[in-house]
Design a protein around this motif. Sequence first.
Motif, PDB file in Angstrom:
ATOM      1  N   ARG A 202      19.461  24.338   6.335  1.00 12.12           N
ATOM      2  CA  ARG A 202      18.392  24.788   5.456  1.00 12.12           C
ATOM      3  C   ARG A 202      18.912  25.045   4.051  1.00 12.12           C
ATOM      4  O   ARG A 202      20.114  25.186   3.827  1.00 12.12           O
ATOM      5  CB  ARG A 202      17.723  26.042   6.009  1.00 12.12           C
ATOM      6  N   PRO A 224      10.768  18.292   7.152  1.00 14.83           N
ATOM      7  CA  PRO A 224      11.114  19.627   6.650  1.00 14.83           C
ATOM      8  C   PRO A 224      10.242  20.706   7.275  1.00 14.83           C
ATOM      9  O   PRO A 224       9.137  20.447   7.754  1.00 14.83           O
ATOM     10  CB  PRO A 224      10.832  19.502   5.150  1.00 14.83           C
ATOM     11  N   PHE A 226       8.762  24.395   6.047  1.00 11.24           N
ATOM     12  CA  PHE A 226       8.626  25.303   4.919  1.00 11.24           C
ATOM     13  C   PHE A 226       8.408  26.714   5.459  1.00 11.24           C
ATOM     14  O   PHE A 226       7.352  27.020   6.010  1.00 11.24           O
ATOM     15  CB  PHE A 226       7.470  24.870   4.025  1.00 11.24           C
ATOM     16  N   LYS A 227       9.403  27.559   5.278  1.00  9.22           N
ATOM     17  CA  LYS A 227       9.364  28.911   5.827  1.00  9.22           C
ATOM     18  C   LYS A 227       9.609  29.924   4.716  1.00  9.22           C
ATOM     19  O   LYS A 227       9.393  29.639   3.551  1.00  9.22           O
ATOM     20  CB  LYS A 227      10.384  29.053   6.958  1.00  9.22           C
ATOM     21  N   THR A 232       4.314  26.785  -0.411  1.00  8.12           N
ATOM     22  CA  THR A 232       4.355  25.818  -1.504  1.00  8.12           C
ATOM     23  C   THR A 232       2.995  25.782  -2.209  1.00  8.12           C
ATOM     24  O   THR A 232       1.953  26.034  -1.601  1.00  8.12           O
ATOM     25  CB  THR A 232       4.672  24.415  -0.971  1.00  8.12           C
ATOM     26  N   ARG A 235       2.873  20.018  -1.959  1.00 10.52           N
ATOM     27  CA  ARG A 235       3.834  19.354  -1.061  1.00 10.52           C
ATOM     28  C   ARG A 235       3.307  17.970  -0.715  1.00 10.52           C
ATOM     29  O   ARG A 235       2.102  17.783  -0.554  1.00 10.52           O
ATOM     30  CB  ARG A 235       4.091  20.167   0.206  1.00 10.52           C
ATOM     31  N   ALA A 244       8.254  18.977  -2.872  1.00 13.46           N
ATOM     32  CA  ALA A 244       7.503  20.220  -2.782  1.00 13.46           C
ATOM     33  C   ALA A 244       7.738  21.055  -4.035  1.00 13.46           C
ATOM     34  O   ALA A 244       8.740  20.878  -4.744  1.00 13.46           O
ATOM     35  CB  ALA A 244       7.909  21.005  -1.538  1.00 13.46           C
ATOM     36  N   TRP A 246       7.176  25.219  -5.665  1.00 17.33           N
ATOM     37  CA  TRP A 246       6.842  26.630  -5.496  1.00 17.33           C
ATOM     38  C   TRP A 246       6.730  27.289  -6.875  1.00 17.33           C
ATOM     39  O   TRP A 246       7.496  26.949  -7.792  1.00 17.33           O
ATOM     40  CB  TRP A 246       7.908  27.385  -4.715  1.00 17.33           C
ATOM     41  N   ILE A 261      12.540  31.865  -0.559  1.00 16.58           N
ATOM     42  CA  ILE A 261      11.934  30.571  -0.224  1.00 16.58           C
ATOM     43  C   ILE A 261      12.900  29.860   0.699  1.00 16.58           C
ATOM     44  O   ILE A 261      14.106  29.825   0.433  1.00 16.58           O
ATOM     45  CB  ILE A 261      11.698  29.736  -1.502  1.00 16.58           C
ATOM     46  N   VAL A 263      13.609  26.339   3.050  1.00 18.01           N
ATOM     47  CA  VAL A 263      13.274  24.978   3.465  1.00 18.01           C
ATOM     48  C   VAL A 263      14.242  24.587   4.589  1.00 18.01           C
ATOM     49  O   VAL A 263      15.439  24.437   4.358  1.00 18.01           O
ATOM     50  CB  VAL A 263      13.385  23.973   2.306  1.00 18.01           C
TER      51      VAL A 263
END
Length: 376
Positions: A202, A224, A226-227, A232, A235, A244, A246, A261, A263
């Motif tokens: 990550r 991917p 997204f966590k 986002t 994306r 993506a 942010w 953030i 990924v």
Amino acid sequence: MESENKTRKRNSVLWKGCFVLLVALVLQIPILMVRGVVNDRKDLSNDVESEVSNSWGGILSINSPELIVPYSNLTQKDGKTYKEKMEQKIPSSEITIDSDVDTEILHRSIYDVPVYRADMTISGKMTIDQSLIKNSEGDIRLSLPIARAKGVEGRPVAVIAGKEYPFKAQDKLLVAVLPKDVVSASPELSYTILIKSKGMDRVRFYPGNAAIYNVNMKSDYPSPGFKGDYLTVERNHHDTGFDAKWIVTDLNTVSATGSYIDVELIVPASQYQQTERVMKYSFLIILLVFVAIYLVESITRCKINIVQYIVTGLSLCLFYLLLLSISEFLSFGLSYAIAAAMTTGALVAYFYGFLMSKFALIFTGSVALLYVFIYI
């Protein structure tokens, strides 16, 4: 007499059904043994991933750059004046990170481990208190907190007013020493940091106290995740990867200290996970196959003894070991097809040997269809 024969036959069928069910349950013992092999192989795979992570660079975590200004503070104690060295940290007010992440596969023995290289440009601004700079003592440093400098490739540099200032590792920081006249040239310091790093699993970004924090990422990785604490704003997924964006402001971070953030470069279900999923249906497969054997026995009037049930059940258990072994070298779908073909092939030869009829082919055909159903 006729009713007695029917009763005896009914009892015989009942006892055989109970015994077949017992055999199906007992066969879960070799299934558990195969599951133990699967867990061992999975643990070994995880060990290989940990080894690669330690040597490659691990998780890449990027924090917000800060300016560290050393100064002295005069204090009095017991009638004496003491000079105390202190540091003032000036956070970035605006940050924009452009990140290009390229992935590759490292091979360790029979295992494939996805890793990445990240090429980043970090641009930002800081509001400088000129009185603090004027009274500073020692080196003024631009710092970039980073969890593991081991993954940094080459020499990162900070570009300020067209000049490059190289970073050096210091504890968990990358620091670049800036001349005092460069920092004091304007009440707002603009900088660009160029950094190349490598990692796996990550990429993580910490907005910190920035008033405006922008992240733009593109990568060739197809799956991917997204966590983290922020979603986002844009994306796009495509065949060759994703991109993506942010945007985080101080209004978002005011009550979320340490927020980030995240990924994740998600690895699709491994052959071990997929094998475990298939094994969850092992009892169902064995039981249905035994039912099919009993139907063949009833239709053909050919007596099939319990040993033949056991041999068939062990063949079905062997399927999962074949699947595990082959899937470590080939794709899971192809491995499943090969293991299913080998198992049904062995069963058709075995049953045709003592049935000597088309029912052996019908039986193994139903087993093949059952494997197809479970795969779907």
